[in-house]
Design a protein around this motif. Structure first.
Motif, PDB file in Angstrom:
ATOM      1  N   PHE A 393       0.806  -1.216   0.000  1.00  0.00           N
ATOM      2  CA  PHE A 393       0.000   0.000   0.000  1.00  0.00           C
ATOM      3  C   PHE A 393       0.844   1.273   0.000  1.00  0.00           C
ATOM      4  O   PHE A 393       0.307   2.373  -0.001  1.00  0.00           O
ATOM      5  N   ASP A 394       2.162   1.113   0.009  1.00  0.00           N
ATOM      6  CA  ASP A 394       3.080   2.257  -0.087  1.00  0.00           C
ATOM      7  C   ASP A 394       4.304   1.782  -0.877  1.00  0.00           C
ATOM      8  O   ASP A 394       5.389   1.605  -0.338  1.00  0.00           O
ATOM      9  N   PRO A 395       4.127   1.558  -2.190  1.00  0.00           N
ATOM     10  CA  PRO A 395       5.097   0.779  -2.971  1.00  0.00           C
ATOM     11  C   PRO A 395       6.419   1.460  -3.284  1.00  0.00           C
ATOM     12  O   PRO A 395       7.286   0.838  -3.889  1.00  0.00           O
ATOM     13  N   ILE A 415       9.959  -0.609 -18.450  1.00  0.00           N
ATOM     14  CA  ILE A 415      10.097   0.845 -18.470  1.00  0.00           C
ATOM     15  C   ILE A 415       8.855   1.557 -17.935  1.00  0.00           C
ATOM     16  O   ILE A 415       8.975   2.449 -17.080  1.00  0.00           O
ATOM     17  N   PRO A 416       7.627   1.218 -18.380  1.00  0.00           N
ATOM     18  CA  PRO A 416       6.463   1.960 -17.876  1.00  0.00           C
ATOM     19  C   PRO A 416       6.324   1.899 -16.359  1.00  0.00           C
ATOM     20  O   PRO A 416       6.049   2.912 -15.720  1.00  0.00           O
ATOM     21  N   GLN A 417       6.519   0.709 -15.781  1.00  0.00           N
ATOM     22  CA  GLN A 417       6.375   0.605 -14.335  1.00  0.00           C
ATOM     23  C   GLN A 417       7.487   1.346 -13.607  1.00  0.00           C
ATOM     24  O   GLN A 417       7.278   1.907 -12.532  1.00  0.00           O
ATOM     25  N   SER A 418       8.688   1.370 -14.197  1.00  0.00           N
ATOM     26  CA  SER A 418       9.784   2.141 -13.605  1.00  0.00           C
ATOM     27  C   SER A 418       9.452   3.631 -13.600  1.00  0.00           C
ATOM     28  O   SER A 418       9.703   4.331 -12.612  1.00  0.00           O
ATOM     29  N   VAL A 419       8.894   4.119 -14.709  1.00  0.00           N
ATOM     30  CA  VAL A 419       8.506   5.527 -14.794  1.00  0.00           C
ATOM     31  C   VAL A 419       7.396   5.837 -13.792  1.00  0.00           C
ATOM     32  O   VAL A 419       7.417   6.868 -13.100  1.00  0.00           O
ATOM     33  N   ILE A 420       6.423   4.940 -13.689  1.00  0.00           N
ATOM     34  CA  ILE A 420       5.319   5.120 -12.741  1.00  0.00           C
ATOM     35  C   ILE A 420       5.856   5.214 -11.317  1.00  0.00           C
ATOM     36  O   ILE A 420       5.498   6.117 -10.546  1.00  0.00           O
ATOM     37  N   LYS A 905      -3.835  -4.943 -13.045  1.00  0.00           N
ATOM     38  CA  LYS A 905      -2.592  -4.853 -12.279  1.00  0.00           C
ATOM     39  C   LYS A 905      -2.886  -5.136 -10.816  1.00  0.00           C
ATOM     40  O   LYS A 905      -4.018  -4.937 -10.352  1.00  0.00           O
ATOM     41  N   PRO A 906      -1.887  -5.574 -10.062  1.00  0.00           N
ATOM     42  CA  PRO A 906      -2.082  -5.818  -8.634  1.00  0.00           C
ATOM     43  C   PRO A 906      -2.135  -4.513  -7.856  1.00  0.00           C
ATOM     44  O   PRO A 906      -1.905  -3.420  -8.398  1.00  0.00           O
ATOM     45  N   ILE A 907      -2.402  -4.611  -6.559  1.00  0.00           N
ATOM     46  CA  ILE A 907      -2.626  -3.431  -5.729  1.00  0.00           C
ATOM     47  C   ILE A 907      -1.417  -2.519  -5.703  1.00  0.00           C
ATOM     48  O   ILE A 907      -1.545  -1.290  -5.845  1.00  0.00           O
ATOM     49  N   ASP A 908      -0.219  -3.084  -5.512  1.00  0.00           N
ATOM     50  CA  ASP A 908       0.961  -2.214  -5.400  1.00  0.00           C
ATOM     51  C   ASP A 908       1.177  -1.395  -6.668  1.00  0.00           C
ATOM     52  O   ASP A 908       1.534  -0.216  -6.606  1.00  0.00           O
ATOM     53  N   GLU A 909       0.924  -1.986  -7.831  1.00  0.00           N
ATOM     54  CA  GLU A 909       1.091  -1.257  -9.080  1.00  0.00           C
ATOM     55  C   GLU A 909      -0.013  -0.217  -9.265  1.00  0.00           C
ATOM     56  O   GLU A 909       0.223   0.856  -9.839  1.00  0.00           O
ATOM     57  N   SER A 910      -1.213  -0.512  -8.784  1.00  0.00           N
ATOM     58  CA  SER A 910      -2.301   0.463  -8.861  1.00  0.00           C
ATOM     59  C   SER A 910      -2.001   1.677  -7.988  1.00  0.00           C
ATOM     60  O   SER A 910      -2.212   2.827  -8.400  1.00  0.00           O
ATOM     61  N   VAL A 911      -1.511   1.423  -6.761  1.00  0.00           N
ATOM     62  CA  VAL A 911      -1.176   2.533  -5.866  1.00  0.00           C
ATOM     63  C   VAL A 911      -0.039   3.355  -6.446  1.00  0.00           C
ATOM     64  O   VAL A 911      -0.070   4.594  -6.432  1.00  0.00           O
ATOM     65  N   ALA A 912       0.985   2.687  -6.986  1.00  0.00           N
ATOM     66  CA  ALA A 912       2.112   3.417  -7.583  1.00  0.00           C
ATOM     67  C   ALA A 912       1.648   4.284  -8.741  1.00  0.00           C
ATOM     68  O   ALA A 912       2.080   5.436  -8.885  1.00  0.00           O
ATOM     69  N   GLN A 913       0.741   3.761  -9.569  1.00  0.00           N
ATOM     70  CA  GLN A 913       0.260   4.552 -10.697  1.00  0.00           C
ATOM     71  C   GLN A 913      -0.606   5.719 -10.222  1.00  0.00           C
ATOM     72  O   GLN A 913      -0.566   6.807 -10.806  1.00  0.00           O
ATOM     73  N   ALA A 914      -1.358   5.505  -9.157  1.00  0.00           N
ATOM     74  CA  ALA A 914      -2.144   6.600  -8.591  1.00  0.00           C
ATOM     75  C   ALA A 914      -1.226   7.710  -8.091  1.00  0.00           C
ATOM     76  O   ALA A 914      -1.480   8.905  -8.309  1.00  0.00           O
ATOM     77  N   GLN A 915      -0.151   7.323  -7.417  1.00  0.00           N
ATOM     78  CA  GLN A 915       0.806   8.315  -6.937  1.00  0.00           C
ATOM     79  C   GLN A 915       1.508   9.004  -8.099  1.00  0.00           C
ATOM     80  O   GLN A 915       1.787  10.212  -8.050  1.00  0.00           O
ATOM     81  N   ALA A 916       1.795   8.247  -9.166  1.00  0.00           N
ATOM     82  CA  ALA A 916       2.429   8.836 -10.347  1.00  0.00           C
ATOM     83  C   ALA A 916       1.508   9.873 -10.986  1.00  0.00           C
ATOM     84  O   ALA A 916       1.940  10.966 -11.376  1.00  0.00           O
TER      85      ALA A 916
END
Length: 1013
Positions: A393-395, A415-420, A905-916
């Protein structure tokens, strides 16, 4: 944290794509950034890549603008040849110790002329080209390097080792060589630290059965990237190292240094290898002159990213790539002296022997041992796979407060997830230091724009080689020479890479020296590069709209690669047309738009709540619109994360934080029914029951989520013993006692996914099945669990779950789409029939419970897409601005996306994208205002007949009838809404509308130039 003691600076360790993105986000949000990179230049591994898929973009072409942007940003200080050695103090007020190695060339004095390298007599192995070529002891890392400054290799320099030679110092015209340079220790004051140090490629030389280092034609995937690259050792020409011959048959071996606890320490899946092998195979076939045969040897094909499954299908069906499910056990040298022989066992169980001209080892990603040890010394915990540990929840937060992580350092990713994650880490660091924003930033002087009235056109033409992307097909010197003959052309040059920092500096200098007032760039795509060149014109005092871009790569060299003379002729024609238009260009003005400091989030799932919470932490009020009665979205139905965390309690905490946040207003049982306005000034109408409310906001987030597919096969809905994965989670959360009594359970994967009607991979299903299968075994260790699958896609460290499941006796049986399992009900229970590919016969599995891993399906989004003018792909997911470099925003400015609405996507990736997404929005909101583009439509009201056609055809509602003044009732354009599409111009019956930058006169001039040749 004492607000007064907060330091408004952030140290970013690692200058790859993640570090670059984090640095830019922080600098534009109002923070001083120290970008610490241990190599001589920023760029990381991405600078060594050829192309990115599925976009088919040149990796350096899409990254160069960001490199230059970082290099010239006044609030980003790049510290190369540097590493963090210690971090003391508290969050908000760290003292970061950095060790910087000597460069032996003064950065301030070096003019990057290259004379030192030209004179240097010492040849050494070029590590940037992965040892496939040589360089000098005095060198620059790569042609587009930032900073573009030379350095001297201390270990190889004759003078530094033996006090002889010194030729570089004698020939340097700037006196930049400094043999007395020494290592320095710096202490940086920073409020937060972000580690983005990337990964270390696996070294396969220790696996003797692969032949690497022993057989010349066995290469790593990174070495093959350099061979494919236009800037590589063979200039993009396919050659095998043993004899320089062009290969006719290439094999890719997957999972080298990944998913292998026998020959390496790495149990994890490296996530990116399957996709880059497919990419390389396709590109290799494009590079090959004669037909090329490609084969990929794999265990599971893990194309789980957005658009990746389509590439996999195209590789097989369109490009003829052969996929062999087998792990090659031995690579032997070929008796002919070139190539190699593979020995493996096929799916039929028979041993095979096959010869290839070239063998590419798809090496995995791992963390570097010295860096791991240093991180642990700094109090940063690592995972079992030796990556930085984070929280679902805080990736991007590490176990040490105030220190964040992004990119492959926290686990293998693309690359996309790294940028996110980079944007998310920047958001988290910025939230910590929000009171100190702008304390340390500078306000660089704005170059006054030259008044060009009365000046005749003076056109400068710059033609790009783009390595061999263009020059390999188009005769660039001939195009350059042709440009000199065109009217009004005052200056002409050709450049190896026009997007590099030194060429940008050259263009600016030539504009000033030659008095240029129009610039034509003949290079690659303006889609990624036009803003970079526009900024250079503005810095030189020339209106940025006096630039004309000619795409002689995508529209010429790439499509006419088989006919160089025709490509050269076309380049000349395109250039002639561009110059004809350029002389008629006029300076355009940009209108300032004030931004309302408020956000609207559509969707109250985890992604929507995370975005709202992130924005609130930056001080901005947020409105959440949720269609359901409860917040939480699909997470309400989930049991545990891949890390074993219980979701319901963590979700309850997040909901409580959102509901009690004074800056966040939640509208439940609500929906948007109307949207007006534009970036910075949206007006949205929310319907909640019988009441409506209008909300004004500057930015919008679409986090509408997705749902579980309702299967129409395998007796689902007909037999209560057939359930979906989410329905099993509900039983697990309720601690259903019947689950402990289960003796047999069967899971079927890819139900509704990877099929013609829904061709994408749903990404989360395989991991979810592993979690559920292990949970069932926890409740009844004697139960028999069987998983029927097509490819297991437990990417990253999720592979540990697959490994544990196999250890605990879960049976895995593969099936093909053409022969799917069959289910029938009997009085004794369910029976699942499937073909066992190992036994080569059909088997019948009795089961008490059948669990279907159903697809993730996006919610209907047609209305929202229409409201905000954003695209949706064929699968129903929203389409981001750029799949690699801008995956959390739309091309429509001021509108962002995150979570399942973008892709499963799983939760951690969703939270990271929300923060991005929140980070990108914060950059916009922090400015307080923005400028609309100048290339918008303009109405000459004297000619307007008030027919209203322009109002009817515009998809952005930019035209309107004026209500005041002498031209009331005539059409006018809201430039903030106008996107410059030109529909109104083409539809105007009276010719009253012109598109600035694309006027009728300019277009006719281009047409006349085309036909006159």
């Amino acid at each position: 944290m004492n607000r007064a003691s907060l330091t408004g600076a952030v140290v970013v360790s690692g200058g790859g794509i993640a570090g670059i993105q984090a640095s830019l986000d922080l600098a534009y949000a109002g923070y001083k950034v120290y970008l610490v990179e241990r190599s001589p230049a920023i760029g990381g591994v991405m600078a060594q890549l050829d192309k990115t898929f599925p976009t088919n973009d040149c990796a350096m072409c899409i990254m160069s603008p960001k490199l230059v942007e970082v290099g010239r940003h006044p609030d980003i200080e790049i510290l190369t040849l540097s590493e963090i050695r210690g971090i003391e103090g508290e969050p908000g007020s760290f003292r970061v110790t950095v060790e910087q190695k000597p460069r032996y060339i003064d950065l301030e004095k070096c003019i990057a002329c290259g004379r030192c390298a030209g004179k240097c007599p010492k040849k050494v192995v070029d590590r940037f080209n992965r040892g496939l070529s040589q360089r000098r002891a005095a060198y620059v890392l790569y042609p587009q390097a930032v900073p573009l400054k030379y350095l001297i290799d201390e270990a190889e320099c004759i003078y530094l080792q033996k006090k002889k030679c010194g030729a570089c110092a004698k020939i340097c015209p700037a006196g930049a060589v400094n043999f007395e340079d020494r290592a320095r220790q710096l202490t940086l004051e920073a409020g937060a630290v972000i580690f983005s140090s990337g990964f270390e490629p696996f070294d396969p030389s220790a696996i003797d059965t692969l032949g690497y280092g022993r057989i010349p034609d066995v290469l790593t995937s990174l070495e093959f990237e350099r061979i494919l690259s236009a800037s590589g050792p063979t200039r993009g020409h396919l050659q095998r190292p043993s004899d320089g011959a062009e290969p006719r048959k290439i094999a890719w071996l997957q999972c080298i240094g990944s998913r292998d606890i026998n020959r390496s320490e790495n149990f994890h899946c490296s996530s990116v290898c399957c996709m880059y092998a497919i990419k390389q195979a396709i590109i290799a076939k494009e590079h090959a002159d004669p037909p090329l045969e490609g084969a990929i040897f794999y265990m599971d094909m893990r194309t789980h990213g957005k658009g990746f499954e389509d590439c996999y299908n195209q590789a097989r069906e369109k490009h003829g790539i052969r996929f062999v499910r087998s792990r090659v056990h031995t690579v032997d040298p070929s008796p002919s002296g070139g190539g190699a022989i593979l020995r493996y066992v096929g799916e039929d169980g028979l041993p095979s022997r096959e010869e290839f001209d070239l063998v590419v080892l798809s090496i995995g990603l791992q963390s570097e041992r010295p860096l791991r040890e240093r991180l642990q010394e700094l109090g940063i915990a690592l995972t079992e796979g030796r990556f930085v540990r984070t929280d679902t929840f805080d990736p991007t937060a590490t176990t040490r407060k105030g220190i964040y992580v992004c990119g492959a350092l926290s686990g293998p990713k693309d690359i996309p997830q790294s940028v996110i994650e980079a944007e998310g880490a920047a958001l988290r660091a910025g939230a910590d230091l929000a009171p100190a924003r702008h304390r340390l930033t500078s306000r660089p002087p704005v170059t006054a724009e030259r008044d060009l009235r009365g000046e005749p056109p003076r056109v400068g033409v710059f033609v790009c080689h783009c390595g061999i992307n263009i020059n390999g097909v188009v005769d660039v010197p001939a195009v350059r020479d042709y440009a000199r003959s065109l009217p009004y052309v005052t200056y002409v040059a050709d450049n190896l890479y026009s997007c590099s920092q030194d060429t940008q500096n050259l263009i600016r200098a030539k504009i000033e020296e030659e008095g240029l007032n129009r610039v034509v760039i003949a290079a690659c795509s303006p889609k990624t590069h036009e803003p970079l060149f526009q900024k250079t014109l503005a810095d030189a005092g020339v209106n940025k709209y006096l630039l004309e871009f000619v795409n002689i790569r995508n529209q010429d060299s790439w499509v006419h690669m088989e006919d160089p003379p025709a490509a050269t002729a076309k380049a000349k024609e395109l250039l002639r047309m561009a110059v004809s238009k350029a002389v008629l260009l006029s300076p355009l003005a940009e209108e300032e738009i004030q931004i309302l400091p408020r956000a609207l989030v559509v969707g109250g799932g985890i992604a929507g709540m995370a975005a709202a919470k992130a924005l609130s932490s930056q001080g901005y009020p947020v409105e959440i619109v949720e269609r359901e009665a409860e917040l939480g979205g699909q997470a309400r139905f989930l049991h545990r994360t891949a890390r074993g965390e219980e979701i319901s309690s963590r979700l309850a905490d997040l909901i409580r934080e959102v509901e009690t946040d004074p800056r966040i207003t939640v509208h439940r049982h609500a929906e948007l029914i109307q949207v007006e306005g534009f970036v910075g000034n949206f007006r949205s109408t929310i319907r909640q029951g019988t009441e409506t409310k209008t909300v004004e906001h500057g930015v919008t987030f679409l986090a509408t989520g997705a749902r579980e597919h309702r299967p129409e096969e395998y007796l689902y809905g007909e037999d209560p013993r057939v359930i979906t994965g989410l329905e099993l989670d509900r039983r697990l959360r309720r601690k259903d006692p019947r689950l402990a009594e289960l003796q047999r359970a069967v899971f079927i994967q890819c139900v509704g996914s990877r099929e013609p009607s829904r061709p994408y991979c749903s990404r989360v299903c395989c991991t979810h099945t592993m979690i559920s299968a292990l949970e069932l075994l926890d409740r009844n260790p004697q139960a028999q669990v069987v998983v029927l699958y097509r490819d297991i896609r437990t990417y990253g460290e999720r592979e540990g779950l697959y490994l544990e499941a196999r250890k605990r006796g879960v049976i895995f049986i593969r099936y093909d789409l053409e022969d799917k399992p069959r289910v029938r009900a009997t009085p004794a229970g369910l029976v699942v029939e499937a073909l066992d590919p190992i036994l080569g016969r059909r088997i019948a599995l009795g089961t008490d419970l059948l669990v279907l891993a159903a697809a993730v399906v996006p919610h209907e989004s047609t209305e929202l897409a229409r409201f905000f003018k954003v695209p949706v792909n064929a699968d129903g997911f929203f389409v981001e601005a750029h799949v690699k470099l801008n995956p959390a925003a739309f091309a429509t400015e001021g509108v962002f996306l995150c979570g399942l609405a973008h892709y499963p996507k799983p939760i951690d990736e969703s939270v990271a994208q929300a923060q991005a997404a929140a980070a990108a929005a914060t950059v916009l909101l922090a400015r307080g205002k923005l400028t609309a583009v100048g290339t918008t439509a303009r109405v000459e009201p004297l000619f307007c007949s008030s027919c209203g056609v322009c109002l009817a055809v515009c998809p952005y509602q930019a035209p309107r009838f004026s209500e005041k003044g002498p031209f009331a009732g005539r059409a006018e354009i809201n430039t903030a809404l106008c996107k410059g599409c030109g529909l109104c111009v083409a539809s105007c019956r009276s010719g009253a509308i012109q598109l600035q930058g694309f006027t009728d006169a300019q277009t006719i001039a281009m047409i006349e130039a085309a036909v006159s040749g």
